[in-house]
Design a protein around this motif. Structure first.
Motif, short mmCIF file in Angstrom:
data_model
loop_
_atom_site.label_atom_id
_atom_site.label_comp_id
_atom_site.label_asym_id
_atom_site.label_seq_id
_atom_site.Cartn_x
_atom_site.Cartn_y
_atom_site.Cartn_z
N HIS A 17 -3.76 2.85 7.75
CA HIS A 17 -3.57 1.46 7.34
C HIS A 17 -4.79 0.66 7.75
O HIS A 17 -5.27 0.79 8.87
N THR A 18 -5.30 -0.15 6.82
CA THR A 18 -6.50 -0.95 7.11
C THR A 18 -6.22 -2.41 6.78
O THR A 18 -5.24 -2.74 6.13
N THR A 20 -6.65 -5.45 4.50
CA THR A 20 -6.87 -5.49 3.06
C THR A 20 -8.31 -5.93 2.79
O THR A 20 -8.80 -6.88 3.38
N GLU A 23 -10.93 -1.30 2.84
CA GLU A 23 -10.71 0.11 2.52
C GLU A 23 -12.02 0.88 2.31
O GLU A 23 -12.22 1.95 2.89
N GLY A 71 -5.05 -1.79 1.18
CA GLY A 71 -4.77 -1.74 2.61
C GLY A 71 -4.57 -0.34 3.15
O GLY A 71 -4.18 -0.18 4.31
N TYR A 72 -4.84 0.68 2.34
CA TYR A 72 -4.64 2.06 2.79
C TYR A 72 -5.81 2.95 2.40
O TYR A 72 -6.38 2.81 1.32
N VAL A 97 0.16 5.58 9.01
CA VAL A 97 1.53 5.45 8.52
C VAL A 97 2.37 6.50 9.21
O VAL A 97 2.03 7.69 9.20
#
Length: 180
Positions: A17-18, A20, A23, A71-72, A97
């Motif tokens: 998870h980053t 937004t 990425e 965001g991933y 995650v």
């Protein structure tokens, strides 16, 4: 993380998870770290899945790439304390995650459904070849390949059933080439 806190499942896809918008920066930083620290034996691939859409602005069409999962970042890696630490401590990464600090790998089905990893299908047969159906309700029947889908996942076979030619749509892996 405690030493040996991850069971070795081999290379699997995990989701980091980053923030937004970070990425691509996270992915670029991870690529540099893997190269600089020679971690290719732990971290194999990373992706930010995108789709190309055509937008019309002021009457002009242009192709735009949209992130499918903003965001991933998807990372294919062997989960060890070292690989976890490398990914987790990249600027812009907020975690993996999974429950708590234990990342959960994606199943093969999830990877396929999300389009993270594309598989190349190589078929041992082509249109006009005689094949035997090896799975499903028609197992054992013989037919001729009439059509193969563009992505090579589905085929149409004229199966010989009860003295009649019957068109059947099948998964490409549910038939074997019949040596004549």
């Amino acid at each position: 993380m405690a030493e040996g806190s991850f069971e070795n499942l081999g290379p699997r896809w995990y989701v980091a998870h980053t923030y937004t918008g970070y990425e691509n920066k996270v992915m670029a930083n991870l690529e540099k770290i893997v190269e600089n620290r020679s971690l290719q034996h732990l971290i194999f691939d990373m992706k930010v899945p995108v789709e190309t859409v055509i937008e019309t602005v002021n009457g002009q069409e242009k192709e735009v790439e949209n992130k499918i999962f903003p965001g991933y970042v998807f990372v294919k890696m062997v989960m060890t304390d070292e690989s976890w630490h490398v990914v987790r401590n990249i600027s812009g990464v907020t975690g993996f995650v999974g429950p708590g600090s234990k990342p959960v790998p994606l199943s093969d089905e999830e990877v396929a459904n999300m389009g993270v990893e594309s598989r190349v299908y190589e078929l041992k047969y082509s249109v006009g070849d005689t094949v035997r159906i090896v799975s499903g309700t028609l197992t054992g029947f013989v037919g001729v390949v009439k059509e193969i889908s563009e992505d090579k996942k589905k085929i149409k076979v004229l199966a010989s059933m009860f003295g009649r030619e019957t068109p059947v749509e099948l998964d490409s892996d549910s038939v074997d080439l019949l040596e004549v």
